[in-house]
Design a protein around this motif. Structure first.
Motif, PDB file in Angstrom:
ATOM      1  N   GLU A 144       0.526   9.259  -5.886  1.00  0.00           N
ATOM      2  CA  GLU A 144       0.907  10.660  -5.693  1.00  0.00           C
ATOM      3  C   GLU A 144       1.742  11.189  -6.853  1.00  0.00           C
ATOM      4  OE1 GLU A 144       2.824  10.776  -1.875  1.00  0.00           O
ATOM      5  OE2 GLU A 144       0.963  10.252  -0.826  1.00  0.00           O
ATOM      6  N   GLU A 179       0.627   4.081  -2.754  1.00  0.00           N
ATOM      7  CA  GLU A 179       0.308   5.474  -2.426  1.00  0.00           C
ATOM      8  C   GLU A 179       1.327   6.417  -3.057  1.00  0.00           C
ATOM      9  OE1 GLU A 179       0.152   5.287   1.847  1.00  0.00           O
ATOM     10  OE2 GLU A 179      -1.949   4.648   1.856  1.00  0.00           O
ATOM     11  N   SER A 180       2.599   6.066  -2.992  1.00  0.00           N
ATOM     12  CA  SER A 180       3.637   6.894  -3.627  1.00  0.00           C
ATOM     13  C   SER A 180       3.454   6.940  -5.133  1.00  0.00           C
ATOM     14  CB  SER A 180       5.022   6.355  -3.288  1.00  0.00           C
ATOM     15  OG  SER A 180       5.283   6.496  -1.917  1.00  0.00           O
ATOM     16  N   ALA A 234       1.915  -4.027   5.175  1.00  0.00           N
ATOM     17  CA  ALA A 234       1.335  -2.674   5.207  1.00  0.00           C
ATOM     18  C   ALA A 234       2.311  -1.623   4.725  1.00  0.00           C
ATOM     19  CB  ALA A 234       0.851  -2.350   6.618  1.00  0.00           C
ATOM     20  N   SER A 235       3.588  -1.884   4.719  1.00  0.00           N
ATOM     21  CA  SER A 235       4.551  -0.860   4.303  1.00  0.00           C
ATOM     22  C   SER A 235       5.278  -1.219   3.042  1.00  0.00           C
ATOM     23  CB  SER A 235       5.553  -0.605   5.401  1.00  0.00           C
ATOM     24  OG  SER A 235       6.245  -1.792   5.735  1.00  0.00           O
ATOM     25  N   ARG A 256       0.814  -1.216   0.000  1.00  0.00           N
ATOM     26  CA  ARG A 256       0.000   0.000   0.000  1.00  0.00           C
ATOM     27  C   ARG A 256       0.848   1.266   0.000  1.00  0.00           C
ATOM     28  NH1 ARG A 256      -5.542   1.054   1.257  1.00  0.00           N
ATOM     29  NH2 ARG A 256      -5.800   3.302   1.271  1.00  0.00           N
ATOM     30  N   THR A 257       1.883   1.320   0.807  1.00  0.00           N
ATOM     31  CA  THR A 257       2.693   2.550   0.867  1.00  0.00           C
ATOM     32  C   THR A 257       3.362   2.824  -0.478  1.00  0.00           C
ATOM     33  OG1 THR A 257       4.528   1.301   1.835  1.00  0.00           O
ATOM     34  CG2 THR A 257       3.085   2.499   3.354  1.00  0.00           C
ATOM     35  N   ALA A 258       3.831   1.775  -1.156  1.00  0.00           N
ATOM     36  CA  ALA A 258       4.425   1.955  -2.477  1.00  0.00           C
ATOM     37  C   ALA A 258       3.368   2.406  -3.482  1.00  0.00           C
ATOM     38  CB  ALA A 258       5.085   0.658  -2.940  1.00  0.00           C
TER      39      ALA A 258
END
Length: 101
Positions: free
Chosen positions: A64, A60-61, A100-101, A56-58
């Protein structure tokens, strides 16, 4: 698996200025093997992308970095889906939990 909704904002008129860069961003998502499907939301509401294979964090980046998001043409919403039932050709989507990261 994720569904990304890209809903037009009040800056929708600027879409043509960033369309080529946005299309290149979509093409890169497919080339990276992260995007499964991309298309328009009707009527003229924006777009949506199905994505998998990235934390998810990747993701999200990545979202963006979409020129439409960066320039305020769209507002992005990312929704996670945990597929439990699929047609056989989509079985690869089941059990694709990521950290999650």
């Amino acid at each position: 698996m994720f569904v990304i909704f890209l809903r037009f904002s009040s800056n929708k008129a600027a879409a043509q200025d960033y369309m080529a860069a946005h299309n290149a961003w979509i093409a890169q998502g497919f080339a990276d093997g992260v995007f499964l499907c991309a298309g328009s939301l009707g009527p003229a509401a924006g777009g949506a992308v199905l994505a998998q294979g990235e934390a998810r964090t990747a993701l999200e980046s990545r979202v963006e970095a979409d020129p439409f998001v960066a320039q305020g043409v769209v507002a992005a919403e990312i929704h996670e889906i945990d597929p439990k039932r699929t047609i056989p050709s989509l079985d690869f989507l089941k059990g694709t939990d990521l950290p999650a990261s």
